[in-house]
Design an enzyme around this catalytic site. Structure first.
Site, PDB file in Angstrom:
ATOM      1  CG  HIS A 217      -1.123   0.061  -9.224  1.00  9.24           C
ATOM      2  ND1 HIS A 217      -1.348  -1.299  -9.170  1.00  9.24           N
ATOM      3  CD2 HIS A 217      -1.605   0.565  -8.069  1.00  9.24           C
ATOM      4  CE1 HIS A 217      -1.938  -1.598  -8.029  1.00  9.24           C
ATOM      5  NE2 HIS A 217      -2.115  -0.491  -7.334  1.00  9.24           N
ATOM      6  CB  CYS A 342      -4.780  -6.198  -1.154  1.00  9.24           C
ATOM      7  SG  CYS A 342      -4.490  -4.883  -2.341  1.00  9.24           S
TER       8      CYS A 342
END
Length: 399
Positions: A217, A342
């Protein structure tokens, strides 16, 4: 009356690269054949062929044997398999952790992704000796420090894990030098190439890393599919059990449709990469020049590194709150981030910025722009204009 949604400018490719139409098309051709590739019947055999065709295509693009490509669920899982798989494969050396040379060593840089830092911390709990390689103000690892540490216990099983390109500030490491140094002392070298692959020359022949993690991705492929390249002869202990898939390295039902998308995305990323890198580099330099002109006290994180990502700019703005700047840019229709997606809670801070010495200015806004194949110069100018407006507004409110 419902107002139409404002057209957005997406400049967060480092978080996720929007899936490219060619990838959708490649995956769509296999969607109705999405059976379990471990099944022995005809639909299962077709799914298995789909998986292995994708594996072979990726191996050809990376320039490695197909047996060296292990599919995982993403970059974090690949990083964990590399680091903890190494530690656990040398568990016998950790029977006497207090005796020099008995337990395995793991070196990770201070600016690694948390997937590597926390995997290494877990390795320490399991008996490994873990140390963090310092970096300079540009985010470049200190090879002289690493050489000294390697020389202290040259016979110990050792893994060096350094990300090829940093996801927050864009510093690219001289991986060839790191591999040469590591191999001189008999160490294995792992690299998190999640950001680098497709943007930096990750040639496995010229830079023979032993382990490489990547994910689809970040290339315009689907989420939920990653890989770990493992050089022939490198032994890792699996992290999970219960099946023989992926040569028992990552057991469980495989994802042939995701693998097909990964292969298509990687092929697109490598096709014409040099020309695209040159275009991105010009956009990066233009954006940095605009930021410096509009906000004179702004900093470009990693801007003086010898090697840099071509499509990433991390700007620091003293006197601004990160959350306020990011939310304001979002209201302006511009999608960016403060660093790693993240760890996007702006109140937590950044280990990467701490490591390069950005700790003294409070408040301090860090804004990461990252761009891709659809980004134009006009987009860059729109982003620079918006940042200047937002920064002035937030500074005025903070004063």
């Amino acid at each position: 009356m419902i107002q139409p949604e404002k057209e957005r400018l997406y400049l967060d490719y480092a978080a996720t690269w929007p899936m490219r139409p060619e990838v959708w098309e490649a995956m769509g051709a296999e969607l109705r054949h999405g059976f379990n590739p471990a099944s022995a019947h005809a639909p299962g055999r077709r799914a298995h062929r789909c998986l292995e065709v994708a594996r072979g295509r990726i191996a050809d693009l990376l320039g490695c044997p197909r047996s060296s490509v292990c599919f995982t669920g993403g970059g974090t899982q690949s990083d964990n398999l590399a680091i903890l798989g190494f530690v656990r494969s040398h568990a016998g050396h950790a029977e006497h952790p207090g005796r020099p040379g008995r337990s395995p060593r793991v070196f990770v840089s201070e600016i690694e992704h948390k997937a590597c830092l926390e995997a290494a911390d877990r390795g320490a709990v399991e008996g490994a000796r873990v140390a963090r390689i310092p970096v300079d103000g540009s985010g470049t690892v200190d090879l002289a420090w690493l050489r000294r540490e390697l020389a202290t216990d040259p016979d110990a099983p050792t893994l060096i894990s350094v990300m090829w390109a940093n996801n927050e500030i864009g510093t690219v490491q001289a991986m060839g030098d790191i591999v040469e140094l590591g191999h001189e002392y008999g160490a294995l070298v792992h690299t998190d190439a999640v950001q680098a692959l497709g943007k930096v020359d990750c040639d496995l022949e010229r830079t023979p890393v032993d382990l490489l993690s990547a994910t689809a991705h970040k290339l315009g492929g689907p989420v939920g599919i990653g890989l770990l390249y493992r050089r022939p002869g490198v032994t890792l202990e699996p992290l999970s059990y219960g099946g023989g898939q992926e040569r028992s390295m990552w057991p469980g039902t495989q994802n042939p449709i995701g693998a097909t998308g990964f292969a298509a995305a990687l092929a697109l990323a490598l096709e014409g990469r040099e020309a695209e890198v040159a275009r991105w580099t010009a956009l990066r330099d233009h954006l940095e020049a605009r930021i410096r002109a509009e906000i004179p006290d702004a900093r470009i994180h990693g801007g003086d590194a010898p090697l840099r990502m071509p499509n990433l700019v991390s700007a620091g703005i003293p006197g601004c709150d990160s959350g306020a700047v990011l939310v304001s840019l979002d209201f302006e229709g511009i999608a960016v981030s403060g660093g790693s997606a993240c760890g996007s809670d702006s109140s937590v801070g950044s280990d990467v910025l701490d490591a390069i010495g950005i700790t003294s200015d409070l408040p301090y806004a860090a804004v990461r722009f990252s761009f891709g194949h659809e980004t134009s110069r006009a987009d860059i100018d729109a982003a620079a204009d918006a940042l200047a407006r937002v920064a002035a507004r937030v500074v005025a409110l903070t004063a």
